[in-house]
Design an enzyme around this catalytic site. Structure first.
Site, PDB file in Angstrom:
ATOM      1  CE  LYS A   1      -4.110  -2.058   2.082  1.00  0.00           C
ATOM      2  NZ  LYS A   1      -5.153  -1.928   3.133  1.00  0.00           N
TER       3      LYS A   1
ATOM      4  CG  ASN B   1      -7.675   0.617  -0.810  1.00  0.00           C
ATOM      5  OD1 ASN B   1      -7.774   1.778  -1.224  1.00  0.00           O
ATOM      6  ND2 ASN B   1      -8.728  -0.102  -0.472  1.00  0.00           N
TER       7      ASN B   1
ATOM      8  N   GLY C   1      -0.872   0.431  13.332  1.00  0.00           N
ATOM      9  CA  GLY C   1      -0.367   0.057  12.020  1.00  0.00           C
ATOM     10  C   GLY C   1      -1.134   0.722  10.899  1.00  0.00           C
ATOM     11  N   GLY C   2      -1.129   0.082   9.723  1.00  0.00           N
ATOM     12  CA  GLY C   2      -1.767   0.656   8.557  1.00  0.00           C
ATOM     13  C   GLY C   2      -3.259   0.844   8.704  1.00  0.00           C
TER      14      GLY C   2
ATOM     15  NE  ARG D   1       0.005  -5.554  23.961  1.00  0.00           N
ATOM     16  CZ  ARG D   1      -0.657  -6.059  24.991  1.00  0.00           C
ATOM     17  NH1 ARG D   1      -0.349  -5.676  26.226  1.00  0.00           N
ATOM     18  NH2 ARG D   1      -1.627  -6.933  24.815  1.00  0.00           N
TER      19      ARG D   1
ATOM     20  N   GLY E   1     -14.295  -6.170  10.450  1.00  0.00           N
ATOM     21  CA  GLY E   1     -13.484  -6.071   9.256  1.00  0.00           C
ATOM     22  C   GLY E   1     -14.216  -6.519   8.004  1.00  0.00           C
TER      23      GLY E   1
END
Length: 276
Positions: free
Chosen positions: A60, A81, A124-125, A147, A234
């Site tokens: 991506k 995307n 993340g992405g 984290r 998702g």
């Protein structure tokens, strides 16, 4: 679809259903294994018969860098995307943002006013696309729970480009009950095992999106159900991001009902996947 791996992708189900519904019998949608390093060379070699490309991980960022032009939301997310051939070269978009917005509003029941606060677990992405979606929904502040704060740079940069104020919190130091006490939306991008011990607290958020949908139900989904709440997944994101891609590729409005029906059939109707 370009990515590595891609054999598991459900995107062909959505696109092929769209092409059938639109009366485009000569159209096809294929999975092609291409990594980030190979993407520029592969796309450069494509002929005029190609109407567009879906891009998944790990390509991506490479797709955005390769494109001649990009949508503002792709620039904000730092990833694309979707690639579409134009006279001036390849155009990049990030319909992942549509995926988050559509999932939150359709399945999650999102209804927050301007100036609200959201939470994203992970950085993340997908988290980057989520904070750009927050900006479209009027959410002006985001708490990123991770984290390791040193790995939150991608999501923080996306928030800054989208005009969303970002606060990075360390997972081990967070009181999850207090975390969601004053927020309008929560997006979880981390694996189910990471949230199992705090799912009951997280489920108190008024609008939830868990990007995981297999295996189902997730701990967060179970906790939301126990409270009588709703949760987007998702799979909802996958459906809603595909609408914009189909419209980019074909120039026609996406046949949403047909695409939804095909995805529900392919996944055993495990989720309702509302589109209104």
């Amino acid at each position: 679809m370009l990515g590595k791996p891609v054999a598991h992708s459900l995107s062909p189900v959505l696109h092929e259903a769209a092409y059938r519904a639109l009366g485009l019998p000569g159209w096809s949608y294929e999975r092609i294994e291409v990594d980030a390093a190979g993407l520029p060379g592969f796309v450069s070699g494509l002929g005029p018969e190609w109407a567009g490309l879906s891009v998944t991980m790990p390509g991506k960022r490479a797709a955005l860098e390769f494109a001649a032009r990009a949508s503002p939301r792709a620039v904000a997310a730092g990833a694309a995307n979707t690639l579409v051939p134009r006279d001036s070269g390849w155009f990049a978009d990030c319909t992942d943002v549509d995926g988050v917005v559509g999932a939150l509003c359709g399945a999650g029941g999102f209804a927050a006013g301007a100036g609200s606060t959201g939470v994203v677990l992970g950085a993340g992405g997908t988290a980057a696309a989520a904070v750009v979606a927050f900006a479209e929904l009027g959410v002006t502040r985001v708490r990123l729970v991770v984290r390791d704060p040193a790995r939150a740079g991608e999501a923080v940069a996306a928030a800054e480009r989208a005009g969303v104020g970002a606060e990075v919190l360390t997972w081990s130091e967070v009181d999850f009950g207090k975390l969601v006490a004053d927020v309008s939306v929560l997006v979880n991008t981390v694996p189910p095992a990471a949230v199992v011990d705090v799912a009951a607290e997280l489920a108190a958020a008024p609008c939830l999106l868990d990007v995981i949908y297999h295996p189902w139900p997730t701990p967060l989904a179970e906790a939301a159900a126990a409270r009588g709440g709703r949760i987007a997944t998702g799979l909802d994101m996958l459906l809603h991001q595909a609408f914009g891609q189909v419209e980019h590729f074909t120039g026609h409005p996406a046949p949403r009902a047909e695409m939804r029906a095909a995805l529900r059939e392919a996944t055993g109707s495990v989720l309702p996947l509302p589109i209104a």
